[in-house]
Design an enzyme around this catalytic site. Sequence first.
Site, PDB file in Angstrom:
ATOM      1  CD  GLU A 144      -3.840  -2.831   2.292  1.00 55.21           C
ATOM      2  OE1 GLU A 144      -3.709  -2.963   3.527  1.00 55.21           O
ATOM      3  OE2 GLU A 144      -3.309  -3.599   1.458  1.00 55.21           O
ATOM      4  CD  GLU A 193      -7.785  -9.158   1.249  1.00 58.39           C
ATOM      5  OE1 GLU A 193      -7.395  -8.081   0.769  1.00 58.39           O
ATOM      6  OE2 GLU A 193      -7.041 -10.157   1.376  1.00 58.39           O
ATOM      7  CG  ASP A 235      -2.481  -2.164  -4.093  1.00 54.85           C
ATOM      8  OD1 ASP A 235      -3.475  -1.502  -3.747  1.00 54.85           O
ATOM      9  OD2 ASP A 235      -2.387  -3.393  -3.920  1.00 54.85           O
ATOM     10  CG  ASP A 266       0.273  -4.027  -1.634  1.00 52.63           C
ATOM     11  OD1 ASP A 266      -0.628  -4.870  -1.785  1.00 52.63           O
ATOM     12  OD2 ASP A 266       0.344  -3.281  -0.631  1.00 52.63           O
ATOM     13  CE  LYS A 326      -6.221  -2.807  -3.913  1.00 52.40           C
ATOM     14  NZ  LYS A 326      -5.565  -3.004  -2.584  1.00 52.40           N
TER      15      LYS A 326
END
Length: 270
Positions: A123, A187, A91, A52, A121
């Site tokens: 978060e 990350e 994402d 994204d 994916k």
Amino acid sequence: MTDRPKKRTRVTVPDFLAAKEAGRKLAVLTAYDYPWAALLDQAGVDAILVGDTLGMVVQGRDTTLPVTLDHMIYHGEMVVRATRSALVIVDLPFMSYQVSPRQAKRSAGRVLKETGASAVKLEGGVNQAGTIEALANSDIPVMAHVGMRPQSIRRLGKMSSIQRDREQLIADAKAAADAGAFSIVLELIPQDIAAQITAEIDIPTIGIGAGPNCDGQVLVTPDMLGQTHGFKPKFVKHYADLHQVATDAVRQYVDDVHTGAFPADEHTHH
Ligand code: KIV
């Protein structure tokens, strides 16, 4: 007899897991459209992430927050169509999965059905464990993403904040792995924490700004090719300066048209 191109098979989710077991590092890059996805695929990346980050590097926005599920599907479909061998992961954008596991299944189901990608994916770690489990139980492979999470920008304040809370990071990574994620992006975290997570969980860790001890690495392709207008955080290596190469080419074209040097005789039908 002519040489036929070797038939390539697509990297699968089990191949990703097997790479960790075999100690083979995974090279992942982002792509958002057909020509770049085809180039990356032919150059041999193990996986392509339709991130994204497209909100920033394609749409020119300041954050990833405005990206919609329809945007992700539009770009994901082009990337899948361009690829033969890379595992394609798309994402889930902000607020397409945070409402409930049911919403996440709907969104991820659309992504897999409408793009042909192999995985999604999202978060989160501890806070998304229920959703990761619900997706995994529906046979939707999920990559988790812990550490700096761009979709949390409003709470974090800035995109580049390094996450140092060892206990929380380890708990997040373990929660994602236990919930059934097949891989996890780390990350912007210190390398010793990334090394500890990598040693303590069975699924591959893919680092971005998390040092060399992860099972693989991911970069945003326009960052590593020098196309993001001087954006050069410590963790990015510039492998080329395509911005300069393309600018020089376009300037030359403009000059050639203005002076009449283009088109020349060899570019002209008689
Ligand atoms: O959206 C994205 O491109 C990402 C990478 C930075 C890992 O999440």
